[in-house]
Design an enzyme around this catalytic site. Structure first.
Site, mmCIF file in Angstrom:
data_model
loop_
_atom_site.group_PDB
_atom_site.id
_atom_site.type_symbol
_atom_site.label_atom_id
_atom_site.label_comp_id
_atom_site.label_asym_id
_atom_site.label_seq_id
_atom_site.Cartn_x
_atom_site.Cartn_y
_atom_site.Cartn_z
ATOM 1 N N SER A 1 31.316 0.558 114.902
ATOM 2 C CA SER A 1 31.801 1.880 115.333
ATOM 3 C C SER A 1 33.136 1.659 116.022
ATOM 4 C CB SER A 1 30.796 2.468 116.330
ATOM 5 O OG SER A 1 31.330 3.607 116.963
ATOM 6 N N TYR B 1 26.043 2.603 124.888
ATOM 7 C CA TYR B 1 26.245 2.680 123.434
ATOM 8 C C TYR B 1 27.464 1.833 123.051
ATOM 9 C CZ TYR B 1 27.150 4.383 118.721
ATOM 10 O OH TYR B 1 27.382 4.443 117.361
HETATM 11 P P1 NDP Z 1 21.522 9.112 111.730
HETATM 12 O O1 NDP Z 1 20.746 9.461 112.940
HETATM 13 O O2 NDP Z 1 21.724 10.176 110.691
HETATM 14 O O3 NDP Z 1 20.877 7.837 111.004
HETATM 15 C C1 NDP Z 1 20.332 6.772 111.725
HETATM 16 C C2 NDP Z 1 19.394 5.984 110.818
HETATM 17 O O4 NDP Z 1 18.902 4.867 111.548
HETATM 18 C C3 NDP Z 1 18.200 6.791 110.356
HETATM 19 O O5 NDP Z 1 17.935 6.544 108.998
HETATM 20 C C4 NDP Z 1 17.061 6.274 111.217
HETATM 21 O O6 NDP Z 1 15.847 6.308 110.470
HETATM 22 C C5 NDP Z 1 17.491 4.814 111.434
HETATM 23 N N1 NDP Z 1 16.896 4.259 112.638
HETATM 24 C C6 NDP Z 1 17.149 4.601 113.914
HETATM 25 N N2 NDP Z 1 16.365 3.895 114.749
HETATM 26 C C7 NDP Z 1 15.589 3.096 113.969
HETATM 27 C C8 NDP Z 1 14.556 2.166 114.235
HETATM 28 N N3 NDP Z 1 14.166 1.878 115.490
HETATM 29 N N4 NDP Z 1 13.966 1.521 113.190
HETATM 30 C C9 NDP Z 1 14.344 1.800 111.928
HETATM 31 N N5 NDP Z 1 15.319 2.667 111.614
HETATM 32 C C10 NDP Z 1 15.918 3.325 112.626
HETATM 33 O O7 NDP Z 1 22.928 8.606 112.269
HETATM 34 P P2 NDP Z 1 24.173 7.885 111.549
HETATM 35 O O8 NDP Z 1 24.052 7.909 110.093
HETATM 36 O O9 NDP Z 1 25.369 8.458 112.171
HETATM 37 O O10 NDP Z 1 24.004 6.396 112.105
HETATM 38 C C11 NDP Z 1 24.030 5.246 111.286
HETATM 39 C C12 NDP Z 1 24.824 4.162 111.981
HETATM 40 O O11 NDP Z 1 26.177 4.576 112.099
HETATM 41 C C13 NDP Z 1 24.356 3.833 113.395
HETATM 42 O O12 NDP Z 1 24.378 2.427 113.565
HETATM 43 C C14 NDP Z 1 25.426 4.486 114.271
HETATM 44 O O13 NDP Z 1 25.547 3.855 115.511
HETATM 45 C C15 NDP Z 1 26.650 4.297 113.398
HETATM 46 N N6 NDP Z 1 27.792 5.162 113.675
HETATM 47 C C16 NDP Z 1 27.671 6.535 113.625
HETATM 48 C C17 NDP Z 1 28.774 7.331 113.884
HETATM 49 C C18 NDP Z 1 28.692 8.830 113.885
HETATM 50 O O14 NDP Z 1 29.576 9.494 114.456
HETATM 51 N N7 NDP Z 1 27.711 9.430 113.231
HETATM 52 C C19 NDP Z 1 30.082 6.736 114.205
HETATM 53 C C20 NDP Z 1 30.104 5.299 114.183
HETATM 54 C C21 NDP Z 1 29.006 4.555 113.932
HETATM 55 P P3 NDP Z 1 14.414 6.767 111.033
HETATM 56 O O15 NDP Z 1 14.652 7.788 112.105
HETATM 57 O O16 NDP Z 1 13.719 7.308 109.814
HETATM 58 O O17 NDP Z 1 13.784 5.523 111.527
#
Ligand code: NDP
Length: 257
Positions: A140, A153
Site C-alpha cells: 500500500s 495499519y
Molecule cells: P476487501 O475488504 O474488499 O478485501 C479483503 C480480502 O481479504 C477479502 O477477500 C477478505 O476475505 C480477505 N481477508 C481479510 N482478513 C482475512 C483473514 N483473516 N483470513 C483470510 N482472508 C482474509 O479490501 P481490499 O480489496 O481493499 O484489500 C485487499 C488488500 O489491499 C489488503 O491487503 C489491503 O490492505 C490492500 N490495500 C487496499 C487499499 C484500498 O484502498 N482498498 C489500498 C492499498 C492497499 P474474507 O472476509 O472472506 O475472509
C-alpha cells in the site's frame, strides 16, 4: 498448459478483481478467504465464463496451521503454483495511538503481517522445489508514508514493504521473483466498510474524488505476472490522478467517472 495463480482474500475487492483478470487471461486459480459462499459463487461464475479451473480454499490466514493445511491438502494439479498473490488484509479503525483499540491492532498485525508470512512459508517450498515462481504482495502507499491516525495499519504495510525486500533476498537464487503493488485509495472494495466496522456513513470516502478501482490494481498485478521470467517488477506504486500523497487528495468532486 495453463498457468496457476494462488490468490488470498479473493472474496471481494482487489483479490476478487485479480481472480477475474487472471481467469479472463486463461489462468487456473486457487482462491481463498473466510466466506465460503462467496468463494463458491466466484468459482462457478469464473469457471463457466472463462473455461478455467478453480480450487477454493476457505480458511483464516491468521492461523498458521490452517495456512499450511490448506496448501498440504491442495489436489496435485493445484500444487504447481506459478504465482502467489498475498492480498488478504485489512485496516481496522482510524484513531490516534492513545485511544486506538487493541483488538483492532492485533487483527491488523495478525492478518497483514503474520498471515502473509504463514501463507508464504507454506507455498515457497513448492516453488523452490520447481525452481520457479513469483510472489506478489499487496502492500500500500501506507507502506511508504504514514498518515494521521493510520499508525498501526501503516506499520503493518511498512512491514509488508520490508518483507517483500527480505523475501526477494531469500528467494531470488531459487528462480523466484518477489515484488509488490503499492496502491493508494482503491474503490470497488470493502476496505472502508471493514475499516469503519460496517459504518456506512463513515465508509463514504470516495464520493468527492475518483480513486483507483480494484480492476486497476488487478491490471498492475497482471502486468507484473506476464513479464518474461528474467524481468522482475519489484514494486508498482500507483495512485488515482486526484491523489498526490496519502494526505493530499483533490476532493473537489469526482473528475473521471
Ligand atoms: P476487501 O475488504 O474488499 O478485501 C479483503 C480480502 O481479504 C477479502 O477477500 C477478505 O476475505 C480477505 N481477508 C481479510 N482478513 C482475512 C483473514 N483473516 N483470513 C483470510 N482472508 C482474509 O479490501 P481490499 O480489496 O481493499 O484489500 C485487499 C488488500 O489491499 C489488503 O491487503 C489491503 O490492505 C490492500 N490495500 C487496499 C487499499 C484500498 O484502498 N482498498 C489500498 C492499498 C492497499 P474474507 O472476509 O472472506 O475472509
Amino acid at each position: 498448459m495453463k498457468r496457476l495463480a494462488y490468490i488470498t482474500g479473493a472474496t471481494s475487492g482487489i483479490g476478487h478483481a485479480t481472480a477475474e483478470k487472471f481467469a479472463r487471461e486463461g489462468w487456473n486459480l486457487v482462491i481463498t478467504g473466510r466466506r465460503a459462499n462467496r468463494l463458491s459463487s466466484i468459482k462457478e461464475d469464473l469457471e463457466s465464463q472463462y473455461g478455467i479451473r478453480i480450487h477454493i480454499s476457505e480458511y483464516d490466514v491468521r492461523s498458521p496451521e490452517a495456512c499450511s493445511e490448506a496448501v498440504n491438502k491442495l489436489p496435485s494439479e493445484f500444487k504447481a503454483i506459478d504465482l502467489l498473490v498475498n492480498n488478504a488484509g485489512l485496516a481496522r479503525g482510524l484513531a490516534p495511538v492513545q485511544t486506538g483499540d487493541v483488538s483492532d491492532w492485533e487483527e491488523m498485525i495478525d492478518t497483514n503481517v503474520k498471515g502473509l508470512l504463514y501463507v508464504t512459508k507454506a507455498i515457497a517450498p513448492l516453488m523452490i522445489k520447481r525452481g520457479e515462481g513469483q510472489i506478489i504482495n499487496v502492500c500500500s502507499t501506507a507502506g511508504k508514508e504514514v498518515y494521521p491516525m493510520g499508525n498501526v495499519y501503516c506499520a503493518t504495510k511498512h512491514a509488508v514493504d520490508a518483507l517483500t525486500k527480505g523475501m526477494r533476498l531469500d528467494l531470488h537464487t531459487h528462480g523466484i521473483r518477489v515484488g509488490q503493488v503499492s496502491p493508494a485509495h482503491v474503490e470497488e472494495t470493502e476496505f472502508a466498510k471493514v475499516r469503519f466496522h460496517g459504518d456506512e456513513e463513515r465508509s463514504k470516502i470516495y464520493d468527492d474524488f475518483t480513486p483507483l478501482s480494484s480492476p486497476d490494481v488487478a491490471d498492475a498485478i497482471y502486468y507484473m505476472a506476464q513479464c518474461p521470467r528474467h524481468v522482475n517488477v519489484q514494486d508498482i506504486l500507483l495512485m488515482g490522478t486526484q491523489q498526490a500523497s496519502s494526505t493530499q487528495v483533490d476532493r473537489s468532486g469526482r473528475k473521471y467517472k
